[in-house]
Write a protein that holds these residues in place. Structure first.
Motif, PDB file in Angstrom:
ATOM      1  N   GLU A 133      24.934 -15.162  22.031  1.00 28.31           N
ATOM      2  CA  GLU A 133      25.600 -15.033  23.325  1.00 28.31           C
ATOM      3  C   GLU A 133      26.325 -16.319  23.685  1.00 28.31           C
ATOM      4  O   GLU A 133      27.446 -16.293  24.177  1.00 28.31           O
ATOM      5  N   ALA A 134      25.734 -17.465  23.426  1.00 30.59           N
ATOM      6  CA  ALA A 134      26.369 -18.742  23.726  1.00 30.59           C
ATOM      7  C   ALA A 134      27.632 -18.921  22.894  1.00 30.59           C
ATOM      8  O   ALA A 134      28.654 -19.380  23.391  1.00 30.59           O
ATOM      9  N   GLN A 135      27.603 -18.543  21.623  1.00 31.68           N
ATOM     10  CA  GLN A 135      28.790 -18.647  20.782  1.00 31.68           C
ATOM     11  C   GLN A 135      29.884 -17.733  21.293  1.00 31.68           C
ATOM     12  O   GLN A 135      31.044 -18.111  21.345  1.00 31.68           O
ATOM     13  N   TYR A 136      29.530 -16.515  21.695  1.00 32.52           N
ATOM     14  CA  TYR A 136      30.527 -15.559  22.172  1.00 32.52           C
ATOM     15  C   TYR A 136      31.175 -16.070  23.453  1.00 32.52           C
ATOM     16  O   TYR A 136      32.388 -16.018  23.611  1.00 32.52           O
ATOM     17  N   LEU A 137      30.386 -16.599  24.380  1.00 31.31           N
ATOM     18  CA  LEU A 137      30.927 -17.049  25.658  1.00 31.31           C
ATOM     19  C   LEU A 137      31.710 -18.352  25.546  1.00 31.31           C
ATOM     20  O   LEU A 137      32.646 -18.577  26.289  1.00 31.31           O
ATOM     21  N   SER A 138      31.371 -19.204  24.594  1.00 32.60           N
ATOM     22  CA  SER A 138      32.055 -20.486  24.464  1.00 32.60           C
ATOM     23  C   SER A 138      33.287 -20.407  23.578  1.00 32.60           C
ATOM     24  O   SER A 138      34.048 -21.354  23.492  1.00 32.60           O
ATOM     25  N   GLY A 139      33.498 -19.285  22.904  1.00 35.39           N
ATOM     26  CA  GLY A 139      34.676 -19.135  22.067  1.00 35.39           C
ATOM     27  C   GLY A 139      34.482 -19.640  20.657  1.00 35.39           C
ATOM     28  O   GLY A 139      35.449 -19.817  19.929  1.00 35.39           O
ATOM     29  N   THR A 140      33.260 -19.887  20.250  1.00 33.79           N
ATOM     30  CA  THR A 140      33.027 -20.367  18.891  1.00 33.79           C
ATOM     31  C   THR A 140      32.485 -19.276  17.995  1.00 33.79           C
ATOM     32  O   THR A 140      32.040 -19.540  16.901  1.00 33.79           O
ATOM     33  N   GLY A 141      32.519 -18.046  18.454  1.00 36.30           N
ATOM     34  CA  GLY A 141      32.083 -16.912  17.657  1.00 36.30           C
ATOM     35  C   GLY A 141      33.087 -15.786  17.783  1.00 36.30           C
ATOM     36  O   GLY A 141      33.750 -15.657  18.789  1.00 36.30           O
ATOM     37  N   SER A 142      33.214 -14.993  16.764  1.00 34.63           N
ATOM     38  CA  SER A 142      34.181 -13.912  16.799  1.00 34.63           C
ATOM     39  C   SER A 142      33.685 -12.745  17.643  1.00 34.63           C
ATOM     40  O   SER A 142      32.497 -12.518  17.790  1.00 34.63           O
ATOM     41  N   ARG A 188      39.942 -16.402  22.707  1.00 37.30           N
ATOM     42  CA  ARG A 188      39.005 -17.361  22.135  1.00 37.30           C
ATOM     43  C   ARG A 188      38.078 -16.763  21.089  1.00 37.30           C
ATOM     44  O   ARG A 188      37.496 -17.480  20.296  1.00 37.30           O
ATOM     45  N   ASP A 189      37.922 -15.434  21.076  1.00 33.23           N
ATOM     46  CA  ASP A 189      37.010 -14.819  20.117  1.00 33.23           C
ATOM     47  C   ASP A 189      37.732 -14.006  19.042  1.00 33.23           C
ATOM     48  O   ASP A 189      37.122 -13.238  18.329  1.00 33.23           O
ATOM     49  N   ASN A 190      39.033 -14.186  18.905  1.00 31.38           N
ATOM     50  CA  ASN A 190      39.777 -13.502  17.848  1.00 31.38           C
ATOM     51  C   ASN A 190      39.532 -14.194  16.509  1.00 31.38           C
ATOM     52  O   ASN A 190      39.288 -15.399  16.449  1.00 31.38           O
ATOM     53  N   PHE A 191      39.626 -13.426  15.414  1.00 25.75           N
ATOM     54  CA  PHE A 191      39.376 -13.987  14.088  1.00 25.75           C
ATOM     55  C   PHE A 191      40.282 -15.177  13.787  1.00 25.75           C
ATOM     56  O   PHE A 191      39.874 -16.112  13.124  1.00 25.75           O
ATOM     57  N   GLY A 192      41.510 -15.161  14.273  1.00 28.47           N
ATOM     58  CA  GLY A 192      42.458 -16.215  13.941  1.00 28.47           C
ATOM     59  C   GLY A 192      42.406 -17.434  14.841  1.00 28.47           C
ATOM     60  O   GLY A 192      43.122 -18.409  14.616  1.00 28.47           O
ATOM     61  N   SER A 193      41.556 -17.422  15.872  1.00 27.38           N
ATOM     62  CA  SER A 193      41.469 -18.558  16.792  1.00 27.38           C
ATOM     63  C   SER A 193      40.654 -19.695  16.192  1.00 27.38           C
ATOM     64  O   SER A 193      39.717 -19.479  15.429  1.00 27.38           O
ATOM     65  N   THR A 194      41.001 -20.904  16.564  1.00 24.43           N
ATOM     66  CA  THR A 194      40.317 -22.102  16.082  1.00 24.43           C
ATOM     67  C   THR A 194      38.811 -21.997  16.324  1.00 24.43           C
ATOM     68  O   THR A 194      38.376 -21.612  17.403  1.00 24.43           O
ATOM     69  N   GLY A 195      38.035 -22.327  15.314  1.00 24.74           N
ATOM     70  CA  GLY A 195      36.581 -22.321  15.419  1.00 24.74           C
ATOM     71  C   GLY A 195      35.932 -21.024  14.993  1.00 24.74           C
ATOM     72  O   GLY A 195      34.720 -20.935  14.942  1.00 24.74           O
ATOM     73  N   THR A 219      45.537 -21.938  18.259  1.00 23.20           N
ATOM     74  CA  THR A 219      44.985 -22.388  19.536  1.00 23.20           C
ATOM     75  C   THR A 219      45.146 -21.259  20.542  1.00 23.20           C
ATOM     76  O   THR A 219      46.264 -20.772  20.733  1.00 23.20           O
ATOM     77  N   PRO A 220      44.062 -20.823  21.197  1.00 21.02           N
ATOM     78  CA  PRO A 220      44.166 -19.733  22.170  1.00 21.02           C
ATOM     79  C   PRO A 220      45.006 -20.134  23.379  1.00 21.02           C
ATOM     80  O   PRO A 220      44.924 -21.272  23.849  1.00 21.02           O
ATOM     81  N   ARG A 221      45.817 -19.207  23.882  1.00 23.64           N
ATOM     82  CA  ARG A 221      46.607 -19.470  25.074  1.00 23.64           C
ATOM     83  C   ARG A 221      45.790 -19.305  26.331  1.00 23.64           C
ATOM     84  O   ARG A 221      46.060 -19.911  27.359  1.00 23.64           O
ATOM     85  N   HIS A 222      44.792 -18.426  26.299  1.00 27.03           N
ATOM     86  CA  HIS A 222      43.938 -18.175  27.478  1.00 27.03           C
ATOM     87  C   HIS A 222      42.555 -17.739  27.056  1.00 27.03           C
ATOM     88  O   HIS A 222      42.285 -17.437  25.971  1.00 27.03           O
TER      89      HIS A 222
END
Length: 81
Positions: free
Chosen positions: A18-27, A58-65, A78-81
Motif C-alpha cells: 500500500e505504501a508503494q502504491y500511494l507513494s508512486g514507487t509501485g505499479s 505515478r503508478d504507470n509502468f513507464g513512470s520513473t521508479g 517523469t509523471p506530469r501529475h
C-alpha cells in the motif's frame, strides 16, 4: 504461534504494498491487455499490457521508479501529475 507469525508477515506485506502504491514507487495493480491493430496509416501496433486509468501517472509502468512486470523494462518518464 504459526498463525500469529503468518498474520504479522501478511500485515507487513500489505502495508508495504500500500505504501508503494500511494507513494508512486509501485505499479498500478490493475493492468489490462490490448489486442494488436493496424492504424489508418498502415502501421501495425503489437498487443500490449498497460495500467488502467486512475487519475495519476505515478503508478504507470513507464513512470520513473516503476518496473513493467511483463517486460522487465524500468520506467523512465517523469509523471506530469
Amino acid at each position: 504461534m504459526k498463525t500469529i507469525a503468518f498474520a504479522a508477515a501478511f500485515a507487513l506485506a500489505a502495508t508495504t504494498a500500500e505504501a508503494q502504491y500511494l507513494s508512486g514507487t509501485g505499479s498500478n495493480p490493475s493492468p489490462h491487455t490490448s489486442s494488436g491493430y493496424t492504424r489508418s496509416n498502415g502501421t501495425y501496433v503489437a498487443p500490449y499490457v498497460a495500467t488502467n486509468p486512475n487519475g495519476t501517472q505515478r503508478d504507470n509502468f513507464g513512470s520513473t521508479g516503476n518496473v513493467n512486470p511483463y517486460t522487465g523494462a524500468t520506467g523512465h518518464r517523469t509523471p506530469r501529475h
